[in-house]
Write an enzyme that holds these catalytic residues in place. Structure first.
Site, PDB file in Angstrom:
ATOM      1  N   LYS A 265      37.716  30.854  40.954  1.00  0.00           N
ATOM      2  CA  LYS A 265      38.663  29.912  41.547  1.00  0.00           C
ATOM      3  C   LYS A 265      38.347  28.488  41.095  1.00  0.00           C
ATOM      4  O   LYS A 265      37.197  28.193  40.767  1.00  0.00           O
ATOM      5  CB  LYS A 265      38.556  29.976  43.081  1.00  0.00           C
ATOM      6  CG  LYS A 265      39.125  31.231  43.705  1.00  0.00           C
ATOM      7  CD  LYS A 265      38.993  31.178  45.224  1.00  0.00           C
ATOM      8  CE  LYS A 265      39.561  32.426  45.881  1.00  0.00           C
ATOM      9  NZ  LYS A 265      41.011  32.598  45.713  1.00  0.00           N
ATOM     10  N   ARG A 339      42.400  43.312  48.445  1.00  0.00           N
ATOM     11  CA  ARG A 339      43.150  44.565  48.487  1.00  0.00           C
ATOM     12  C   ARG A 339      42.267  45.761  48.112  1.00  0.00           C
ATOM     13  O   ARG A 339      42.511  46.878  48.575  1.00  0.00           O
ATOM     14  CB  ARG A 339      44.397  44.458  47.588  1.00  0.00           C
ATOM     15  CG  ARG A 339      44.096  44.210  46.128  1.00  0.00           C
ATOM     16  CD  ARG A 339      45.300  43.625  45.385  1.00  0.00           C
ATOM     17  NE  ARG A 339      45.566  42.248  45.819  1.00  0.00           N
ATOM     18  CZ  ARG A 339      46.597  41.513  45.421  1.00  0.00           C
ATOM     19  NH1 ARG A 339      47.475  42.007  44.576  1.00  0.00           N
ATOM     20  NH2 ARG A 339      46.767  40.284  45.870  1.00  0.00           N
TER      21      ARG A 339
HETATM   22  N1  BES Z   1      41.153  35.124  49.600  1.00  0.00           N
HETATM   23  C1  BES Z   1      42.211  34.941  48.697  1.00  0.00           C
HETATM   24  C2  BES Z   1      43.523  34.599  49.352  1.00  0.00           C
HETATM   25  C3  BES Z   1      43.602  33.297  50.085  1.00  0.00           C
HETATM   26  C4  BES Z   1      44.181  32.213  49.495  1.00  0.00           C
HETATM   27  C5  BES Z   1      43.160  33.187  51.375  1.00  0.00           C
HETATM   28  C6  BES Z   1      44.296  31.025  50.172  1.00  0.00           C
HETATM   29  C7  BES Z   1      43.270  32.004  52.064  1.00  0.00           C
HETATM   30  C8  BES Z   1      43.853  30.932  51.464  1.00  0.00           C
HETATM   31  C9  BES Z   1      42.430  36.210  47.888  1.00  0.00           C
HETATM   32  O1  BES Z   1      41.317  36.986  47.672  1.00  0.00           O
HETATM   33  C10 BES Z   1      42.922  35.760  46.558  1.00  0.00           C
HETATM   34  O2  BES Z   1      42.189  35.134  45.857  1.00  0.00           O
HETATM   35  N2  BES Z   1      44.158  36.083  46.265  1.00  0.00           N
HETATM   36  C11 BES Z   1      44.739  35.740  45.029  1.00  0.00           C
HETATM   37  C12 BES Z   1      45.509  36.945  44.573  1.00  0.00           C
HETATM   38  C13 BES Z   1      45.999  36.842  43.196  1.00  0.00           C
HETATM   39  C14 BES Z   1      44.863  36.817  42.206  1.00  0.00           C
HETATM   40  C15 BES Z   1      46.915  38.017  42.963  1.00  0.00           C
HETATM   41  C16 BES Z   1      45.655  34.554  45.244  1.00  0.00           C
HETATM   42  O3  BES Z   1      46.311  34.484  46.292  1.00  0.00           O
HETATM   43  O4  BES Z   1      45.681  33.682  44.409  1.00  0.00           O
HETATM   44 MN    MN Z   2      40.243  36.367  45.955  1.00  0.00          MN
END
Ligand code: BES
Ligand code: MN
Ligand code: ZN
Length: 491
Positions: A265, A339
């Protein structure tokens, strides 16, 4: 906080601050109205019935309570569980600010909300409004804590008890959620689950890394590959119907910190990802309340706990992996880890014989775009079950919304090499793709997935609650269990 009810006349209720409410076009209770200081404040328009307005008046011996706080509730016909909860939070914070340690609240008699429901909502509001997370603060002068709350009114006992149970459970979820990744490792999360189990009489089984291997939780272990912290798989059982079923299964995402892994990230605000175990926190809180309320249903709770770290051993984009369901998954992003964790949890709960499933997780940033920081998203493989969960959320005073689940959404995460990919094409329909990925591992068992990513954390304080963890989903899960219990009684 000690919460009790009282049925004596308002002038005899002892407290530092007695909260009384005023709706538009109504008058104050006679015991309060006859105080000279109140008459004076009314004459000078210092008391308002506008929603959320508060005024504090000293009673100078006219009541057993030292001060009265008049809380405006606005238009009485617009009041519901959420507006009452919020107003009570505002009033409790104002009373605390004035130095009160002992609060009383006269539960309003309303045309559209039954006394028990008003008592429930306002108990929740007071406990949430006053909740603070100060575990790591030293030296800074804390506002004195409120120690007791007395609710005054008739037919409020059951509502007070229910409100207290779910509010404490929500605050438990919030407190766990606040803990940063170095303090809340998967092992610590498991200890918290054991402690809740001990307190409320739940069976708790915790599987360590070797246990996860023996169970075949390949997807949880995949996410954990890059971490020096071992995973935990936490299973809690509540046999409120004697263990004869039907069983409700709730599965929480317990990612104790999400760096994104190799698909790392951006660094800005990455610290936020300590709340990526909000689903697990909600499940923990809900199990506490379900047990404390003695609901007559059987509930299995499952939490997959790990952090998501980049490392030489970490899983990589392109990897093909599989877990308990046996389905193969092509990894397109190691940041779509939630997921994977949920899929193993759901497959486990299904194999344990659960009849209905709910998964709850901070799964996608896409919920922010879809529903904003207001409602959480619902995705399902079974419309009737989703309607049930949506109705439970409405009853509980939590905002959710149902997203579509056509087969065309499943096509978005097809893989040329495996049964499915963990990412949809072009990031389209992110909430549905994430949710439907989880449903595929539930096979034919009805599952509702709750994506709470956009509503689990408040970035700023508001007038009725501190910033930070919200504990969202606890109240819905408890309501679902309560409806499950009622269904048994009808059978
Ligand atoms: N933990 C994150 C989702 C999230 C985002 C939670 C913002 C709280 C606030 C999750 O694991 C994630 O990183 N999701 C990705 C999915 C994508 C790679 C398909 C996302 O939302 O960017
Ligand atoms: Mn994630
Ligand atoms: Zn995550």
């Amino acid at each position: 906080m000690l919460v009790t009810t009282a049925s004596e006349p308002l002038n005899q209720v002892t407290a530092d601050v007695l909260i009384v409410t005023l709706t538009l076009g109504a008058t104050l209770p006679p015991e309060v109205l006859r105080l000279a200081a109140v008459a004076d404040a009314l004459a000078h328009q210092e008391i308002s019935a506008a929603y959320g307005k508060t005024a504090i008046v000293h009673t100078v011996g006219g009541l057993a309570a030292r001060k009265v706080l008049v809380l405006g509730l606005g238009d009485g016909s617009k009041l519901n569980i959420r507006r009452l909860r919020r107003a009570a939070g505002i009033a409790a914070r104002a009373a605390r600010q004035s130095g009160a340690r002992h609060l009383a609240l006269a539960v309003p008699v309303l045309a559209h909300v039954a006394p028990a429901l008003a008592a429930q909502a306002m108990t929740e509001g007071v406990l949430h409004g006053l909740h603070q997370f100060q575990t790591f603060k030293q030296g800074e002068k804390q506002i004195p804590q409120v120690e007791t709350l007395t609710l005054a009114g008739d037919e409020i006992e059951s509502g007070m008890r229910y409100g207290l149970a779910v509010a404490e459970a929500t605050n438990l979820g919030r407190a766990v959620n606040w803990l940063p990744g170095n303090h809340l490792t998967p092992a610590v999360l498991a200890d918290k689950a054991r402690a809740v189990g001990q307190e409320c009489g739940l069976e708790v089984d915790v599987y360590d890394k070797q246990g996860c291997e023996e169970l075949g939780l390949g997807l949880l272990l995949t996410v954990n590959q890059g971490s020096t912290e071992e995973p935990r798989f936490i299973v809690m059982r509540y046999r409120g119907n004697g263990g004869q079923g039907p069983w409700l299964g709730v599965v929480g995402k317990g990612v104790t910190f999400d760096t994104g892994g190799i698909s790392i990230k951006p660094s800005a605000n990455m610290w936020d990802m300590k709340y990526d175990m909000a689903g697990a926190g909600a499940v923990l809180g809900a199990m506490q309340a379900i047990a404390n309320l003695g609901l007559r249903c059987d509930v299995l709770a499952v939490i997959g706990a790990t952090d998501n770290m980049p490392d030489g051993n970490a899983y990589k984009p392109g990897d093909v992996v599989s877990g308990l369901s046996g389905k193969t998954v092509e990894i397109r992003s190691t940041d779509a880890e939630g997921r994977l964790v949920l899929a193993d949890g759901v497959a486990y709960a299904r194999r344990q014989g659960c009849d209905r499933l709910i998964s709850v997780a901070t799964l996608t940033g896409a919920t922010v775009g879809a529903l904003g920081p207001v409602r959480f998203g619902l995705v399902t493989n079974d419309d009737a079950w989703e309607e049930e969960v949506f109705a439970a959320a409405e009853e509980a005073g939590e905002l959710s919304w149902r997203l579509p689940h056509d087969d065309e959404y499943v096509d978005l995460f097809k893989s040329p090499i495996a049964d499915m990919a963990n990412l949809g094409t072009g990031g389209a329909a992110g909430v549905q793709v994430g949710g439907l990925f989880v449903t595929l591992h539930a096979e034919e068992t009805p599952l509702v997935h709750m994506d709470i990513a956009a509503v689990a954390w408040n970035s700023a304080a508001n007038e009725y609650e501190d910033a930070g963890a919200t504990g969202v989903a606890v109240k819905t899960l408890v309501r679902v269990a309560a409806r499950f219990a009622n269904r048994q009684e009808r059978m």
